[in-house]
Design a protein around this motif. Structure first.
Motif, short mmCIF file in Angstrom:
data_model
loop_
_atom_site.label_atom_id
_atom_site.label_comp_id
_atom_site.label_asym_id
_atom_site.label_seq_id
_atom_site.Cartn_x
_atom_site.Cartn_y
_atom_site.Cartn_z
N ARG A 35 32.00 29.19 93.66
CA ARG A 35 33.35 29.68 93.34
C ARG A 35 33.41 30.51 92.06
N SER A 36 32.60 30.17 91.07
CA SER A 36 32.62 30.92 89.81
C SER A 36 31.23 30.91 89.19
N GLY A 37 31.01 31.84 88.25
CA GLY A 37 29.72 31.89 87.56
C GLY A 37 29.85 31.34 86.15
N ASN A 38 29.41 32.13 85.17
CA ASN A 38 29.57 31.74 83.78
C ASN A 38 30.02 32.98 83.00
N SER A 39 30.05 32.89 81.69
CA SER A 39 30.57 34.01 80.89
C SER A 39 29.72 35.27 80.99
N ASN A 40 28.47 35.15 81.40
CA ASN A 40 27.57 36.30 81.50
C ASN A 40 27.24 36.71 82.93
N GLU A 41 27.53 35.85 83.90
CA GLU A 41 27.14 36.11 85.27
C GLU A 41 28.28 35.84 86.23
N THR A 42 28.39 36.67 87.25
CA THR A 42 29.31 36.35 88.34
C THR A 42 28.70 35.22 89.17
N ALA A 43 29.49 34.70 90.09
CA ALA A 43 28.98 33.64 90.96
C ALA A 43 27.81 34.14 91.80
N VAL A 44 27.86 35.40 92.21
CA VAL A 44 26.77 35.97 93.01
C VAL A 44 25.50 36.10 92.17
N GLU A 45 25.65 36.57 90.93
CA GLU A 45 24.47 36.72 90.06
C GLU A 45 23.86 35.37 89.72
N LEU A 46 24.71 34.39 89.47
CA LEU A 46 24.21 33.04 89.22
C LEU A 46 23.48 32.52 90.45
N SER A 47 24.02 32.79 91.62
CA SER A 47 23.40 32.34 92.86
C SER A 47 22.04 32.99 93.07
N ARG A 48 21.94 34.28 92.74
CA ARG A 48 20.65 34.96 92.86
C ARG A 48 19.61 34.33 91.95
N ARG A 49 20.03 33.93 90.77
CA ARG A 49 19.09 33.33 89.82
C ARG A 49 18.64 31.95 90.31
N VAL A 50 19.56 31.22 90.89
CA VAL A 50 19.20 29.91 91.45
C VAL A 50 18.19 30.08 92.58
N LEU A 51 18.43 31.06 93.44
CA LEU A 51 17.51 31.31 94.55
C LEU A 51 16.14 31.77 94.06
N GLN A 52 16.12 32.58 93.01
CA GLN A 52 14.84 33.03 92.44
C GLN A 52 14.03 31.85 91.93
N LYS A 53 14.73 30.89 91.34
CA LYS A 53 14.07 29.68 90.83
C LYS A 53 13.42 28.90 91.98
N ALA A 54 14.03 29.03 93.17
CA ALA A 54 13.50 28.35 94.37
C ALA A 54 12.61 29.27 95.19
N ASP A 55 12.16 30.39 94.59
CA ASP A 55 11.32 31.37 95.29
C ASP A 55 12.00 31.91 96.54
N ASN A 56 13.34 31.96 96.51
CA ASN A 56 14.13 32.44 97.64
C ASN A 56 13.83 31.67 98.93
N ASP A 57 13.51 30.41 98.76
CA ASP A 57 13.17 29.52 99.88
C ASP A 57 14.22 28.42 99.93
N LEU A 58 15.02 28.40 100.98
CA LEU A 58 16.09 27.40 101.08
C LEU A 58 15.54 25.98 101.20
N ASN A 59 14.34 25.83 101.75
CA ASN A 59 13.74 24.50 101.81
C ASN A 59 13.41 23.99 100.41
N LYS A 60 12.92 24.88 99.54
CA LYS A 60 12.67 24.49 98.15
C LYS A 60 13.98 24.22 97.42
N LEU A 61 14.99 25.03 97.68
CA LEU A 61 16.29 24.83 97.06
C LEU A 61 16.84 23.45 97.41
#
Length: 232
Positions: free
Chosen positions: A41-67
């Protein structure tokens, strides 16, 4: 240096906002990051929700099973802008997806090979960081009656009660059993304990005119089959 004005999601073109995009184009048009952004629904003061989501996915190697293996603690502590509510929402959504994949897979499916059994067990074990043991109960035509959880343990092992498995098999009129457990370590080779419990269950089941057809050890996308290896 000129200041860069960053657009918030509300300032994006309507067709680019995740919620509006889904309503206009359908859910399949959204990327994984956009789907996560709807949950967050929301990100943080530096990132939109989409940008935050991209960073979360990168941390999981863009693998939903790892996420899906991330815990509430992982999400809250590693990502600014994700509190307990967002973390719980994400984990709940991923669990629903796992259950959807699991439900119906085993429904009256006929088992003709170890790979057939692997396809049923795989979604059950996919996101686990601890060890669990399950059994697949089969009828005389080797069609699935139901999968049952036998035990739930720690990272290195679990205790299997043969009596529990046989009780459930008898109550559900099963004539065949396929045992399965996972090795979170990633090594799918059987331990001495795995070999012993296989022999114990096979011998006990024979007394009840029930056949232990296989014992699978699952690790991610690979597995060890006692039947295929001639270890039964």
């Amino acid at each position: 240096m000129a200041e860069t004005n960053k657009l918030t999601i509300k300032e994006w073109a309507e067709e680019d906002r995740p919620r509006e995009k889904m309503l206009m184009k359908g859910v399949s048009a959204l990327s994984d990051a956009e789907l996560l952004a709807i949950l967050f629904r929301s990100g943080n003061s530096n990132e939109t929700a989409v940008e935050l989501s991209r960073r979360v996915l990168q941390k999981a190697d863009n693998d939903l099973n790892k996420l899906a293996r991330f815990t509430v603690h992982d999400l809250v502590n590693d990502f600014r802008g994700i509190g307990e509510t967002k973390a719980v929402t994400l984990i709940a959504a991923l669990e629903l997806g796992r259950r959807r994949k699991e439900s119906g897979v085993a429904e009256r499916k006929k088992i003709t090979s170890s790979h057939d059994a692997f396809e049923i067990f795989s979604p059950i074990f996919a996101d686990l960081s601890h060890e669990e043991t399950w059994a697949l109960l089969l009828d005389r035509s080797n069609s699935v009656i139901s999968p049952i959880q036998v035990s739930k343990g720690g990272i290195t092992g679990t205790v299997v009660d043969v009596r529990l498995i046989l009780r459930e098999a008898i109550n559900r009129y099963a004539t065949g059993i396929i045992l399965a457990h996972n090795h979170p370590s990633g090594n799918n080779k059987p331990s001495q304990q795995d070999i012993q419990i296989t022999r114990k269950l096979k011998d006990a089941a024979q007394v009840m005119d029930i056949v232990l057809l296989d014992h699978l050890i699952l690790c991610a996308q690979s597995y060890y089959s006692f039947a295929d290896e001639g270890s039964l």
